[in-house]
Design a protein around this motif. Structure first.
Motif, PDB file in Angstrom:
ATOM      1  N   SER A 209       1.346  -1.271  -0.125  1.00  0.00           N
ATOM      2  CA  SER A 209       0.241   0.816   0.149  1.00  0.00           C
ATOM      3  C   SER A 209       0.634   1.315   0.088  1.00  0.00           C
ATOM      4  N   ASN A 211       0.343   5.927   0.391  1.00  0.00           N
ATOM      5  CA  ASN A 211      -0.664   6.722   0.708  1.00  0.00           C
ATOM      6  C   ASN A 211      -0.078   8.052  -0.522  1.00  0.00           C
ATOM      7  N   SER A 212      -0.230   7.454  -1.780  1.00  0.00           N
ATOM      8  CA  SER A 212      -0.349   8.736  -3.042  1.00  0.00           C
ATOM      9  C   SER A 212      -0.986   8.853  -3.941  1.00  0.00           C
ATOM     10  N   ASN A 213      -1.433   9.688  -4.279  1.00  0.00           N
ATOM     11  CA  ASN A 213      -2.375  10.156  -5.590  1.00  0.00           C
ATOM     12  C   ASN A 213      -1.846  10.417  -6.528  1.00  0.00           C
ATOM     13  N   ASP A 237      -1.508   2.895  -8.326  1.00  0.00           N
ATOM     14  CA  ASP A 237      -2.522   3.284  -7.519  1.00  0.00           C
ATOM     15  C   ASP A 237      -2.460   1.988  -6.453  1.00  0.00           C
ATOM     16  N   ASN A 239      -3.465   2.791  -3.340  1.00  0.00           N
ATOM     17  CA  ASN A 239      -4.284   3.200  -2.220  1.00  0.00           C
ATOM     18  C   ASN A 239      -5.056   2.049  -1.720  1.00  0.00           C
ATOM     19  N   GLN A 240      -5.055   1.287  -2.533  1.00  0.00           N
ATOM     20  CA  GLN A 240      -5.700  -0.143  -1.909  1.00  0.00           C
ATOM     21  C   GLN A 240      -4.898  -1.386  -1.797  1.00  0.00           C
ATOM     22  N   ASN A 255       0.419  11.730   0.141  1.00  0.00           N
ATOM     23  CA  ASN A 255       0.116  13.062   0.831  1.00  0.00           C
ATOM     24  C   ASN A 255       0.497  13.675   1.323  1.00  0.00           C
ATOM     25  N   ASN A 350      -5.249   0.023   4.048  1.00  0.00           N
ATOM     26  CA  ASN A 350      -6.407   0.856   2.831  1.00  0.00           C
ATOM     27  C   ASN A 350      -5.922   2.021   3.524  1.00  0.00           C
ATOM     28  N   PHE A 351      -5.193   2.359   2.406  1.00  0.00           N
ATOM     29  CA  PHE A 351      -5.204   4.389   2.792  1.00  0.00           C
ATOM     30  C   PHE A 351      -6.603   5.522   2.950  1.00  0.00           C
ATOM     31  N   LYS A 352      -7.373   4.672   1.852  1.00  0.00           N
ATOM     32  CA  LYS A 352      -8.953   5.682   1.709  1.00  0.00           C
ATOM     33  C   LYS A 352      -9.785   5.106   2.849  1.00  0.00           C
TER      34      LYS A 352
END
Length: 354
Positions: A209, A211-213, A237, A239-240, A255, A350-352
């Motif tokens: 995982s 933590n980046s977009n 991606d 984030n998940q 992020n 999962n960062f979301k």
């Protein structure tokens, strides 16, 4: 340094450099039995053993058994930098040049005409000095290195203190403090290859995982173009949480906030690692291949899926991009970088959902 040897610390002889200089190792153990081994060559972590519930230990970083192997690894067609401290500038600098205070700086080139990880002989190949060792609760070791003005053509005398701490919460804490006598650029990072299934396994079934977009767009030489790529509907991606990619050499823009920067999880033993940092990016790299030339610890054959690096740092080539985070360290300023790797029994992060 002899005073440490007389106080019951675990500093031991490790080997001789080609010039006869002595390389020492230091073992730290926290109250839970977590064990760290560091050598003064490159301020390199050679072993990180995590206690499991069944009473056994698992070594979660790649490395070698001898100093000779570490020295020889820098002559491989792609040096792995196992466990090393990377500097003066981690990552690539385009065409080995940048401007500082109106002056063009020409660095030594060691990667397709570019400068990578500090040049021909960066901090990862230098002999660091043991400055202090603290035992007992949250044991730590501080190593220091003095990089003279002009080393690899970087300007300014640079003094660095690096502290490794094993907290009683099973955290490996890495802290860098640096000062310069002349304006310079700096970007330090740690280059362990992690594998939560053991150093002689592979990482393809472990969950990653980040933590980046956004990631940095790069050209064919992996040099940042200055553009950012949004990760929405992108294979990178993370984030998940999902399985580690088989090929990745990518800088992720972290992020904002105090959340976890990245994580790794091994479903085989439910061991997880959380990464925290005050840096703006983490460069993720999967590899460790020694090309059947050098054996790893315990006679391991390291391959292209042996481990994964979490290189917390500033952006590669930042000195050549005004809109990237500042990489200039001014005279009388202090560079401070802190990264933490926390090990525990956990599930996917999962960062979301955090």
């Amino acid at each position: 340094m002899n005073s440490f040897l007389n106080t019951g610390s675990t500093i031991k002889f490790y080997g001789y450099m080609p010039d006869g200089a002595i390389v020492n190792s230091c073992d730290l153990t926290n109250k839970n039995g977590m064990q760290l081994k560091v050598i003064t060559f490159g301020a390199t972590i050679t072993s990180l053993k995590i206690p499991l519930k069944n009473g056994s230990f698992i070594d979660v970083v790649l490395g070698f058994d001898t100093l000779e192997a570490y020295l020889n690894s820098f002559h491989l067609k792609s040096a792995p930098y196992f466990g090393a401290t990377v500097g003066r500038y981690a990552g690539r600098i385009n065409n080995s040049t940048f401007s500082l205070n109106g002056k063009l700086i020409d660095l030594n080139s060691n990667n397709n005409g570019h400068s990578l990880h500090g040049g021909n002989s960066g901090f990862s190949q230098k002999q660091w000095k043991i400055k202090n060792v603290n035992e007992g609760k949250n044991p730590s070791i501080t190593l220091s290195y003095f990089s003279p003005d002009g080393e690899e053509n970087y300007p300014g005398d640079l003094a660095i203190d690096l502290t490794y701490t094993l907290s009683d919460q099973n955290e490996l804490i890495i802290e860098y403090v640096a000062t310069t006598l002349e304006d310079t650029v700096i970007n330090l990072t740690h280059h362990s290859y992690f594998n939560l299934d053991g150093h002689n396994s592979n990482i393809q079934e472990q969950d990653l995982s980040i933590n980046s977009n956004n990631i940095l767009e790069t050209n064919e030489h992996n040099i940042p173009t200055g553009q950012f790529l949004n990760l929405e509907n992108n294979l990178f991606d993370f984030n998940q949480a999902k399985k580690c990619p088989q090929t990745i050499d990518t800088t992720f823009v972290l992020n904002d906030g105090d959340k976890i920067s990245a994580s790794l999880f091994n479903p085989k033993n439910n061991l997880g690692m959380l990464v925290f940092t005050n840096q703006p990016a983490v460069h993720i790299y999967v590899g460790g291949n020694c090309f059947n030339t050098i054996k790893g610890k315990e006679n391991a054959d390291y391959h292209h899926l042996s481990g994964i690096c979490f290189e917390t740092q500033n952006f590669p080539d930042a000195p050549n991009h005004n809109h990237f985070p500042n990489a200039v360290l001014r005279k009388n300023e202090v560079y401070q970088h802190k990264t933490m790797y926390k090990f525990s029994k956990l599930g996917k992060a999962n960062f979301k959902e955090i």
